[in-house]
Design an enzyme around this catalytic site. Structure first.
Site, PDB file in Angstrom:
ATOM      1  N   LYS A 116       0.821  -1.209   0.000  1.00  0.00           N
ATOM      2  CA  LYS A 116       0.000   0.000   0.000  1.00  0.00           C
ATOM      3  C   LYS A 116       0.862   1.270   0.000  1.00  0.00           C
ATOM      4  O   LYS A 116       0.415   2.327  -0.440  1.00  0.00           O
ATOM      5  CB  LYS A 116      -0.938   0.014   1.202  1.00  0.00           C
ATOM      6  CG  LYS A 116      -1.801  -1.235   1.369  1.00  0.00           C
ATOM      7  CD  LYS A 116      -3.128  -1.112   0.664  1.00  0.00           C
ATOM      8  CE  LYS A 116      -4.106  -2.240   0.941  1.00  0.00           C
ATOM      9  NZ  LYS A 116      -3.640  -3.614   0.756  1.00  0.00           N
TER      10      LYS A 116
HETATM   11  C1  LIG Z   1      -4.147  -4.766   0.106  1.00  0.00           C
HETATM   12  C2  LIG Z   1      -3.303  -5.983   0.019  1.00  0.00           C
HETATM   13  C3  LIG Z   1      -3.511  -6.966  -0.985  1.00  0.00           C
HETATM   14  C4  LIG Z   1      -4.655  -6.889  -1.984  1.00  0.00           C
HETATM   15  O1  LIG Z   1      -4.456  -5.889  -2.935  1.00  0.00           O
HETATM   16  P1  LIG Z   1      -5.699  -5.382  -3.833  1.00  0.00           P
HETATM   17  O2  LIG Z   1      -5.169  -4.212  -4.587  1.00  0.00           O
HETATM   18  O3  LIG Z   1      -6.758  -4.985  -2.841  1.00  0.00           O
HETATM   19  O4  LIG Z   1      -6.121  -6.488  -4.711  1.00  0.00           O
HETATM   20  C5  LIG Z   1      -2.637  -8.041  -1.034  1.00  0.00           C
HETATM   21  N1  LIG Z   1      -1.624  -8.170  -0.138  1.00  0.00           N
HETATM   22  C6  LIG Z   1      -1.404  -7.257   0.845  1.00  0.00           C
HETATM   23  C7  LIG Z   1      -0.290  -7.477   1.808  1.00  0.00           C
HETATM   24  C8  LIG Z   1      -2.231  -6.123   0.961  1.00  0.00           C
HETATM   25  O5  LIG Z   1      -2.005  -5.236   1.954  1.00  0.00           O
END
Ligand SMILES: *Cc1c(COP(=O)(O)O)cnc(C)c1O
Length: 502
Positions: A116
């Protein structure tokens, strides 16, 4: 370049409006009305620059109401060596497991150790500049309801960014000990964190209600403030994610792993469908991608959708060891449907209404076959996830987190069932130390494991010798700054008081 709404193409706004508004008034998501197209020469030129250079080129092609100086400033402030530990924030590492080669794109070197950060380190800068253009420089108040990763990444991103304040609400018993500590020790003068009595949905509902309460909005306006959102459906979060797919391709090119123009596959551990959708935009822009491999945990609503054409959220919800993928409504899928139907806003609106009213919809045969041509869906459960962590560690000397392990497991099965040996980028989304308990359980042979989060980190380090990311190691000695617990009813007053309004 204008942005339309997925459920009404008559809506047409500028890039800065799309970013400051977050979501269209008709409830649809903003999508670019045209997608820039790169030639192989353009990609070769990108390969000659560094990550920031690649980001500047791609962002400037989408944000045409930003000056180059503004984009330069956003990118340079976001992806610093200080924040990402190296000049390349998204390195590719090459590993082989069970005879399957993979190019692992590590997206967790940022301040909160999850992917993120790639978007939330730059969004605050894009957002403050967008608000200057569209809202006369009012102060932005970011409200977040989080189940873990997003809250911390948003706090780090908005920390001490001029013209912004951020308030994060999380469910008291709904986040991991590490995630709670990450948030409660948050530094910065413009941040606030509060837990609520209730679950994530209660927090989310509370935030939505505050967003739409006229009295509160008026009170903010009188104080020269307005609400804004760092939600994952904001175009300002999706756009920065396109960059690392181009960057991975360029790095593999420079490392001699592929030739210019050669096709790759991408395999992405998926929840809200944002990360994998960014790779689809990259392909539409000219990145040679053959197959998008969508990896899910036991909440495999997307696997079923890709295979059958029916999206159905009426099913059991599983709490898994890859919690950031525990999602039954993948919001960003709406954008894919819009593009694959050649901007059929009426159809998208119909499906989204069906999803709201009965929890499911079925796409027609034409669209279904388009989807299966491009996408492969697969999933694995917690036990298979742990087995993959173990075999990656034993055979490939690579310690991965639970989300990444889901992607690796699904990719290995994809290769087995299809025989497709196209070079593949497997996306790694979190540091293994963020999910120490499950990772330790997977690799340890000991009967008894420590109970305290930081003892687990130490045990994992002792066992694997993998370095503990500095931001996680530092948490142990950080002072707790926030320990409020309130009821959902108290949220509006909490927001106003912490903004110093009443
Ligand atoms: C948010 C997240 C995901 C999923 O990503 P999306 O963009 O929502 O598909 C996968 N792995 C981790 C560690 C995340 O924080």
């Amino acid at each position: 370049m204008k942005y339309n709404s997925t459920t009404n193409t008559d809506v047409s706004v500028s890039a800065s409006q799309a970013i400051s508004q977050g979501i269209s008034d008709d409830g649809g998501l903003f999508v670019p009305c045209e997608i820039p197209r790169y030639s192989m020469d353009d990609i070769e030129a990108l390969a000659k620059t560094d990550y920031c250079g690649r980001a500047k080129k791609i962002l400037s092609d989408y944000l045409d109401d930003f000056t180059l100086e503004e984009i330069d400033e956003c990118v340079t402030k976001a992806y610093t060596t200080e924040k990402f530990g190296a000049s390349n924030p998204a390195p590719v590492v090459y590993k082989t497991n069970n005879g399957v080669e993979m190019n692992i794109l590590e997206l967790w070197h940022g301040p909160t150790c999850a992917f993120k950060d790639m978007a939330l380190q730059i969004l605050p800068h894009l957002l403050t500049k967008s608000l200057k253009k569209t809202a006369n420089g009012k102060e932005a108040v970011i409200l977040v309801a989080t189940s873990g990763d997003t809250g911390k990444a948003a706090l780090e991103g908005f920390k001490d960014v001029d013209g912004t304040k951020i308030i994060v609400f999380y469910p008291k018993n709904g986040v991991s000990p590490m995630q709670e500590r990450q948030m409660n020790t948050q530094l910065g003068d413009n941040v606030n964190v509060c837990s609520i009595k209730g679950n994530f949905d209660d927090a989310q509902t509370g935030v939505k209600k505050i967003f739409t309460t006229d009295d509160i909005k008026a009170a903010l306006s009188e104080n020269n403030m307005l609400f804004s959102s760092a939600n994952s459906i904001n175009w300002g979060r999706l756009l920065p994610q396109i960059v690392y797919y181009f960057s991975a391709y360029c790095d593999m090119l420079n490392d001699g792993k592929i030739k210019l123009g050669e096709k790759i596959n991408v395999c992405v551990p998926t929840g809200n469908f944002g990360n994998i959708l960014a790779s689809y935009y990259a392909m539409r822009m000219g990145l040679p991608v053959k197959k998008f491999i969508c990896a899910s945990n036991s909440n495999n609503v997307l696997t079923d959708f890709i295979r059958s054409g029916e999206y159905n959220k009426n099913r059991d919800f599983y709490t898994t060891i890859s919690p950031s993928m525990d999602i039954l409504v993948s919001s960003n899928l709406e954008r894919l449907l819009y593009h694959l139907t050649d901007c059929d806003d009426k159809k998208v609106k119909e499906w989204m209404n069906e999803l709201k009213s009965k929890g499911s919809y079925i796409v027609g045969e034409g669209l279904r076959s388009k989807i299966t041509e491009l996408f492969y869906g697969g999933f694995c459960d917690d036990e298979e996830t742990k087995n993959t962590i173990k075999s990656m560690f034993d055979e490939a000397s690579y310690l991965c987190d639970t989300h990444t392990a889901v992607a690796i497991n699904v990719y290995e099965n994809y290769v087995k069932s299809t025989g497709d040996n196209t070079p593949t980028v497997v996306v790694s989304t979190a540091s293994p130390y963020k999910f120490s308990k499950a990772v330790l359980e997977a690799v340890s042979t000991s009967e008894t494991l420590p109970e305290n989060e930081f003892d687990m980190v130490d045990a994992l380090h002792a066992l694997t010798s993998q370095p503990v990311p500095a931001p996680l190691a530092a948490l142990k000695d950080r002072k707790i700054r926030f320990n409020n617990i309130i009821s959902v009813d108290e949220m509006p007053q909490y927001v106003l008081s912490s903004l110093g309004i009443k």
